[in-house]
Design a protein around this motif. Sequence first.
Motif, PDB file in Angstrom:
ATOM      1  N   LYS A 175     -12.890 -34.549  25.281  1.00 12.38           N
ATOM      2  CA  LYS A 175     -12.645 -33.402  26.133  1.00 12.38           C
ATOM      3  C   LYS A 175     -12.323 -33.894  27.543  1.00 12.38           C
ATOM      4  CE  LYS A 175     -15.809 -30.658  28.112  1.00 12.38           C
ATOM      5  NZ  LYS A 175     -16.892 -29.653  28.273  1.00 12.38           N
ATOM      6  N   THR A 235     -17.928 -36.917  22.895  1.00 16.13           N
ATOM      7  CA  THR A 235     -19.173 -36.420  22.308  1.00 16.13           C
ATOM      8  C   THR A 235     -19.490 -37.198  21.038  1.00 16.13           C
ATOM      9  OG1 THR A 235     -17.940 -34.737  21.080  1.00 16.13           O
ATOM     10  CG2 THR A 235     -18.819 -34.094  23.213  1.00 16.13           C
ATOM     11  N   ARG A 251      -9.013 -30.383  24.780  1.00 11.51           N
ATOM     12  CA  ARG A 251      -9.843 -31.033  23.765  1.00 11.51           C
ATOM     13  C   ARG A 251      -8.978 -31.651  22.676  1.00 11.51           C
ATOM     14  NH1 ARG A 251     -15.409 -29.063  23.497  1.00 11.51           N
ATOM     15  NH2 ARG A 251     -15.740 -27.547  25.163  1.00 11.51           N
ATOM     16  N   LYS A 252      -9.520 -32.740  22.135  1.00  7.25           N
ATOM     17  CA  LYS A 252      -8.878 -33.378  20.990  1.00  7.25           C
ATOM     18  C   LYS A 252      -9.991 -34.042  20.201  1.00  7.25           C
ATOM     19  CE  LYS A 252      -5.547 -36.998  19.806  1.00  7.25           C
ATOM     20  NZ  LYS A 252      -4.670 -38.052  20.365  1.00  7.25           N
ATOM     21  N   GLU A 253     -10.331 -33.459  19.094  1.00  5.52           N
ATOM     22  CA  GLU A 253     -11.420 -33.970  18.245  1.00  5.52           C
ATOM     23  C   GLU A 253     -12.685 -34.104  19.087  1.00  5.52           C
ATOM     24  OE1 GLU A 253      -8.330 -36.286  15.258  1.00  5.52           O
ATOM     25  OE2 GLU A 253      -9.636 -37.453  16.568  1.00  5.52           O
ATOM     26  N   ARG A 254     -13.249 -35.296  19.226  1.00  7.60           N
ATOM     27  CA  ARG A 254     -14.477 -35.469  19.992  1.00  7.60           C
ATOM     28  C   ARG A 254     -14.214 -35.699  21.485  1.00  7.60           C
ATOM     29  NH1 ARG A 254     -16.886 -39.878  19.193  1.00  7.60           N
ATOM     30  NH2 ARG A 254     -15.285 -40.964  17.989  1.00  7.60           N
ATOM     31  N   SER A 299     -20.828 -40.057  20.517  1.00  6.30           N
ATOM     32  CA  SER A 299     -20.165 -41.354  20.656  1.00  6.30           C
ATOM     33  C   SER A 299     -20.569 -42.323  19.543  1.00  6.30           C
ATOM     34  CB  SER A 299     -20.482 -41.960  22.012  1.00  6.30           C
ATOM     35  OG  SER A 299     -21.868 -42.113  22.148  1.00  6.30           O
ATOM     36  N   THR A 310     -23.332 -38.287  24.595  1.00  7.94           N
ATOM     37  CA  THR A 310     -22.023 -37.966  25.176  1.00  7.94           C
ATOM     38  C   THR A 310     -21.745 -38.900  26.347  1.00  7.94           C
ATOM     39  OG1 THR A 310     -22.140 -35.640  24.557  1.00  7.94           O
ATOM     40  CG2 THR A 310     -20.664 -36.221  26.377  1.00  7.94           C
ATOM     41  N   ASP A 365     -16.049 -46.366  19.688  1.00 11.10           N
ATOM     42  CA  ASP A 365     -15.474 -45.802  20.916  1.00 11.10           C
ATOM     43  C   ASP A 365     -15.516 -46.810  22.063  1.00 11.10           C
ATOM     44  OD1 ASP A 365     -17.066 -42.639  20.158  1.00 11.10           O
ATOM     45  OD2 ASP A 365     -15.007 -43.299  19.712  1.00 11.10           O
TER      46      ASP A 365
END
Lengths: 113, 113
Positions: free
Chosen positions: A63, A78, A58-61, A80, A18, A84
């Motif tokens: 936060k 999260t 939150r949005k998908e992975r 990762s 993360t 990303d």
Amino acid sequence: SQKIEQNSEALNIQEGKTATLTCNYTNYSPAYLQWYRQDPGRGPVFLLLIRENEKEKRKERLKVTFDTTLKQSLFHITASQPADSATYLCALPNSGSARQLTFGSGTQLTVLP
Amino acid sequence: DTAVSQTPKYLVTQMGNDKSIKCEQNLGHDTMYWYKQDSKKFLKIMFSYNNKELIINETVPNRFSPKSPDKAHLNLHINSLELGDSAVYFCASSQKVAGDEQFFGPGTRLTVL
């Protein structure tokens, strides 16, 4: 005057972990805060907006948290992935004029495979 | 179907010249912006237009003149270019004047020799 600081210019993490990026601000109480992603050679892309009365979003992975007492927002990715890897910018409405955004200098995230 | 487009992508010119950058958005937004991103990656607002009217004009030399012929277009004309004008210029748009996500164009890299 309003000041925005993003932690460390660069952050390297291992894939699957993360990533946590920090945005601190002073001398201001913004009504909301935004996070953007910027890839090299491209314009910023909006990710999330969190309002002062929201503690977490939150949005998908992704936060985002917003602590108006600490004057801080944390941005978490999260699980990762190398995809990303980018520069992440936080932005707040300008204390002098809510019509404009003031951007932080960004944190360059690299996710290592 | 590009949302916010800018031309040209790259602009290399001599000191003292006059140049223009064009921006168009097909999102039906009311508000458009020009930002400058310098070599240190700071993204700073220059101008903002709402329904063809100038609403934000930061401390920018008057060599820079924005023009909005209609709601979908915001062009930037720069007179007597200087070395310090070298940067990436981003156009952006949003539905509302404040509190809304902004959509950025791909940027125009201006190099003044």
